[in-house]
Design an enzyme around this catalytic site. Structure first.
Site, PDB file in Angstrom:
ATOM      1  N   TRP A  21       0.861  -1.206   0.000  1.00 30.98           N
ATOM      2  CA  TRP A  21       0.000   0.000   0.000  1.00 30.98           C
ATOM      3  C   TRP A  21       0.885   1.241   0.000  1.00 30.98           C
ATOM      4  O   TRP A  21       1.919   1.266   0.668  1.00 30.98           O
ATOM      5  CB  TRP A  21      -0.884   0.019   1.251  1.00 30.98           C
ATOM      6  CG  TRP A  21      -2.286  -0.467   1.035  1.00 30.98           C
ATOM      7  CD1 TRP A  21      -3.407   0.309   0.909  1.00 30.98           C
ATOM      8  CD2 TRP A  21      -2.738  -1.830   0.931  1.00 30.98           C
ATOM      9  NE1 TRP A  21      -4.514  -0.505   0.724  1.00 30.98           N
ATOM     10  CE2 TRP A  21      -4.137  -1.808   0.735  1.00 30.98           C
ATOM     11  CE3 TRP A  21      -2.083  -3.073   0.958  1.00 30.98           C
ATOM     12  CZ2 TRP A  21      -4.901  -2.969   0.584  1.00 30.98           C
ATOM     13  CZ3 TRP A  21      -2.842  -4.228   0.808  1.00 30.98           C
ATOM     14  CH2 TRP A  21      -4.239  -4.169   0.623  1.00 30.98           C
ATOM     15  N   TRP A  23       0.709   4.724   1.040  1.00 27.20           N
ATOM     16  CA  TRP A  23       1.201   5.565   2.159  1.00 27.20           C
ATOM     17  C   TRP A  23       1.700   4.726   3.314  1.00 27.20           C
ATOM     18  O   TRP A  23       2.562   5.152   4.067  1.00 27.20           O
ATOM     19  CB  TRP A  23       0.225   6.679   2.535  1.00 27.20           C
ATOM     20  CG  TRP A  23      -1.017   6.390   3.327  1.00 27.20           C
ATOM     21  CD1 TRP A  23      -1.809   5.287   3.245  1.00 27.20           C
ATOM     22  CD2 TRP A  23      -1.614   7.260   4.307  1.00 27.20           C
ATOM     23  NE1 TRP A  23      -2.879   5.421   4.101  1.00 27.20           N
ATOM     24  CE2 TRP A  23      -2.789   6.621   4.759  1.00 27.20           C
ATOM     25  CE3 TRP A  23      -1.286   8.508   4.838  1.00 27.20           C
ATOM     26  CZ2 TRP A  23      -3.625   7.195   5.730  1.00 27.20           C
ATOM     27  CZ3 TRP A  23      -2.115   9.072   5.797  1.00 27.20           C
ATOM     28  CH2 TRP A  23      -3.268   8.418   6.233  1.00 27.20           C
ATOM     29  N   TYR A  71      -8.175 -11.317  -1.566  1.00 30.21           N
ATOM     30  CA  TYR A  71      -8.442  -9.886  -1.408  1.00 30.21           C
ATOM     31  C   TYR A  71      -9.501  -9.428  -2.400  1.00 30.21           C
ATOM     32  O   TYR A  71      -9.508  -9.842  -3.546  1.00 30.21           O
ATOM     33  CB  TYR A  71      -7.156  -9.068  -1.618  1.00 30.21           C
ATOM     34  CG  TYR A  71      -7.336  -7.631  -1.200  1.00 30.21           C
ATOM     35  CD1 TYR A  71      -7.252  -7.281   0.142  1.00 30.21           C
ATOM     36  CD2 TYR A  71      -7.644  -6.653  -2.137  1.00 30.21           C
ATOM     37  CE1 TYR A  71      -7.467  -5.970   0.543  1.00 30.21           C
ATOM     38  CE2 TYR A  71      -7.857  -5.332  -1.745  1.00 30.21           C
ATOM     39  CZ  TYR A  71      -7.766  -5.002  -0.401  1.00 30.21           C
ATOM     40  OH  TYR A  71      -7.975  -3.715  -0.004  1.00 30.21           O
ATOM     41  N   ASP A 159     -10.915   5.457   5.004  1.00 31.24           N
ATOM     42  CA  ASP A 159     -11.907   4.812   4.128  1.00 31.24           C
ATOM     43  C   ASP A 159     -13.384   5.064   4.430  1.00 31.24           C
ATOM     44  O   ASP A 159     -14.131   5.489   3.576  1.00 31.24           O
ATOM     45  CB  ASP A 159     -11.702   3.295   4.146  1.00 31.24           C
ATOM     46  CG  ASP A 159     -10.318   2.901   3.684  1.00 31.24           C
ATOM     47  OD1 ASP A 159      -9.484   3.805   3.470  1.00 31.24           O
ATOM     48  OD2 ASP A 159     -10.065   1.700   3.536  1.00 31.24           O
ATOM     49  N   TRP A 347     -12.566   4.032  10.631  1.00 25.30           N
ATOM     50  CA  TRP A 347     -12.300   5.472  10.624  1.00 25.30           C
ATOM     51  C   TRP A 347     -13.481   6.279  11.149  1.00 25.30           C
ATOM     52  O   TRP A 347     -13.576   7.472  10.930  1.00 25.30           O
ATOM     53  CB  TRP A 347     -11.932   5.936   9.207  1.00 25.30           C
ATOM     54  CG  TRP A 347     -10.576   5.457   8.785  1.00 25.30           C
ATOM     55  CD1 TRP A 347     -10.298   4.356   8.014  1.00 25.30           C
ATOM     56  CD2 TRP A 347      -9.302   6.025   9.127  1.00 25.30           C
ATOM     57  NE1 TRP A 347      -8.938   4.220   7.842  1.00 25.30           N
ATOM     58  CE2 TRP A 347      -8.307   5.228   8.519  1.00 25.30           C
ATOM     59  CE3 TRP A 347      -8.903   7.133   9.890  1.00 25.30           C
ATOM     60  CZ2 TRP A 347      -6.941   5.504   8.637  1.00 25.30           C
ATOM     61  CZ3 TRP A 347      -7.539   7.400  10.009  1.00 25.30           C
ATOM     62  CH2 TRP A 347      -6.580   6.592   9.397  1.00 25.30           C
ATOM     63  N   GLU A 390      -4.028  -2.202  14.450  1.00 27.94           N
ATOM     64  CA  GLU A 390      -4.258  -1.243  13.365  1.00 27.94           C
ATOM     65  C   GLU A 390      -4.902   0.041  13.918  1.00 27.94           C
ATOM     66  O   GLU A 390      -4.528   1.135  13.546  1.00 27.94           O
ATOM     67  CB  GLU A 390      -5.156  -1.905  12.317  1.00 27.94           C
ATOM     68  CG  GLU A 390      -5.347  -1.101  11.043  1.00 27.94           C
ATOM     69  CD  GLU A 390      -6.286  -1.797  10.054  1.00 27.94           C
ATOM     70  OE1 GLU A 390      -6.812  -2.891  10.379  1.00 27.94           O
ATOM     71  OE2 GLU A 390      -6.498  -1.245   8.955  1.00 27.94           O
TER      72      GLU A 390
HETATM   73  C1  GLC Z   1      -7.034   0.780   5.047  1.00 26.78           C
HETATM   74  C2  GLC Z   1      -6.748   2.184   5.541  1.00 26.78           C
HETATM   75  C3  GLC Z   1      -5.705   2.820   4.641  1.00 26.78           C
HETATM   76  C4  GLC Z   1      -4.475   1.927   4.608  1.00 26.78           C
HETATM   77  C5  GLC Z   1      -4.838   0.492   4.221  1.00 26.78           C
HETATM   78  C6  GLC Z   1      -3.682  -0.466   4.395  1.00 26.78           C
HETATM   79  O1  GLC Z   1      -7.583   0.801   3.767  1.00 26.78           O
HETATM   80  O2  GLC Z   1      -7.898   2.945   5.581  1.00 26.78           O
HETATM   81  O3  GLC Z   1      -5.390   4.098   5.098  1.00 26.78           O
HETATM   82  O4  GLC Z   1      -3.535   2.427   3.745  1.00 26.78           O
HETATM   83  O5  GLC Z   1      -5.881   0.032   5.037  1.00 26.78           O
HETATM   84  O6  GLC Z   1      -3.178  -0.410   5.679  1.00 26.78           O
END
Ligand code: GLC
Length: 426
Positions: A21, A23, A71, A159, A347, A390
């Site tokens: 992923w 970020w 997934y 999300d 979130w 998480e």
């Molecule tokens: C979820 C989070 C997102 C993150 C992803 C992987 O989708 O909302 O911010 O990058 O998980 O951890």
């Protein structure tokens, strides 16, 4: 974090997020930079290998074919090759995520900049990060305001935030028939509800019809939002690129970055700051107004040095309110006074380590060490009590009694940022 490491990249968490992923990789690289610069560089290089021709960086890179069935939605659903710009070597999504890379690379440079291989790394990645900024300013800012839009809630990083609810109510979507993979590993009440997924999927289906053409999306899509977190990451990265660009002789790029950035910062304060709430808000470009609801993303501008001192002081009261005068771990992801607050659901309320980290660093840069320390201590305590989850239960009393870490376990960015916090002078 090391357990989650694969060939050249690190997954956010086993079971629930089996690919790379965007970020997450940034935060993870920052964690590595404290003990293994090689791994930090590789994490970022692998991410940029999947960059598209037009500078766009996708939010998931589906490296592992073996994980395809585990997934949803996977590469088959996105069908990225419908876009003329897609990367032909990697299967990826067609959405992006907050542009953290500029400031991540600067932080890696601050730690290892005396080494020739880190200098080479910066020189090699600078033009790629620049291309991402160029993509965003040229394709995601139709009114030329200096604020870029996100086209999907998944691009925000937050999300299922209640801030999107109003948009979901504004149009109708069909029911999708699919088997959820996430709720096989994490309890249902900690994940987004099924009906919301229908909206998430429908937007991607729309984009497919338009072959992922940004101009068509900007003209027609029902979801077009200027997100304070996404734009803060862009501003922070602009600033890092300006400093790095000066050191490494990218003077033309520095000039362009300075022009973009000036515009971004002033538009940010004019358009997104809510004086009454004492924090920043999401702007709905389609509806032409702020979205309802206050989220922890509204504190992210602190990280990018956007608020004036006066604005920053107002933000401290908002922080106090979010943490319920100390009864909640700072900082819940959503306004705890709002009816849509749900303390377990992803979130919609829980505390996230990456948001805390951004706010801590932001406060530190304003010299607000009391508040910064308070959030740091709260974050360390939460992780000490619960583990490397998480996300976390905000209410201290409840959390201590029953042990409430939520979502994925052994989560990579939680570990990465705890490493950074422990190395952080505060
Ligand atoms: C979820 C989070 C997102 C993150 C992803 C992987 O989708 O909302 O911010 O990058 O998980 O951890």
């Amino acid at each position: 974090m090391l357990d989650n490491r694969k060939q050249g990249y690190t997954i956010p968490g086993a079971g629930i997020y089996p690919f790379q992923w965007k970020w997450d990789s940034g935060f993870i690289a920052l964690g590595y930079s404290h003990f293994d610069l090689q791994k930090a560089m590789i994490e970022m290089e692998t991410l940029f290998d999947a960059q598209w021709d037009n500078g766009f960086v996708p939010h998931i890179i589906f490296h592992s074919v073996a994980e395809r069935e585990n997934y949803f939605p996977n590469a088959d659903f996105y069908h990225s090759s419908l876009s003329a710009n897609a990367n032909l070597n990697y299967e990826t999504t067609t959405l992006t995520q907050p542009p953290v890379e500029g400031w991540i690379i600067e932080r890696i440079y601050r730690i290892g900049g005396h080494l020739p291989e880190i200098q080479e790394f910066v020189k090699k990645l600078f033009p790629k990060v620049m291309a991402q900024h160029e993509y965003l300013y040229e394709n995601r800012d139709p009114l030329h305001e200096g604020l870029v839009y996100i086209q999907h809630n998944w691009e925000s990083g937050t999300d299922n935030s209640p801030v999107w609810d109003e948009i979901w109510r504004s149009f109708k979507v069909p029911e999708y028939n699919f088997s959820r993979k996430d709720t096989q590993v994490v309890k249902e009440e900690q994940r987004p509800v099924k009906r919301e997924y229908d909206y998430y999927l429908y937007l991607i289906d729309l984009f497919k019809k338009w072959r992922y053409n940004d101009a068509l999306i900007a003209e027609t899509s029902p979801f077009l939002v200027q997100d304070p977190l996404f734009n803060s990451m862009l501003v922070a990265s602009n600033k890092s690129l300006i400093r790095l660009g000066k050191k490494f002789g990218f003077s033309q790029d520095v000039e362009r970055l300075e022009i973009w950035n000036r515009k971004s910062v002033s538009a940010f304060n004019e358009k997104l700051f809510d004086k009454d709430a004492g924090m920043y808000r999401h702007f709905d470009l389609r509806g032409g107004k702020w979205l309802d609801g206050l989220t922890s993303s509204g504190f992210a501008p602190l990280f990018a040095g956007i608020p004036s001192r006066q604005q920053m002081e107002k933000m401290l009261s908002a922080l106090e309110r979010f943490s319920k005068d100390g009864r909640y771990y700072p900082i819940p992801s959503f306004d705890p006074e709002d009816n849509s607050f749900e303390p377990q659901r992803y979130w919609r309320g829980p505390v996230w380590v990456n948001m805390n980290w951004l706010i801590i660093e932001g406060l530190k840069s304003y010299g607000e060490s009391i508040w910064a320390r308070r959030i740091k201590e709260g974050t360390l305590q939460m992780v000490r009590e619960q583990g490397f989850f998480e996300y976390f239960e905000p209410e201290k009393k409840k959390s201590r009694k029953q042990g409430f870490g939520y979502g994925g376990q052994q989560f990579s960015w939680t570990a990465a940022l705890i490493i950074d916090l422990l190395n952080n002078r505060l």
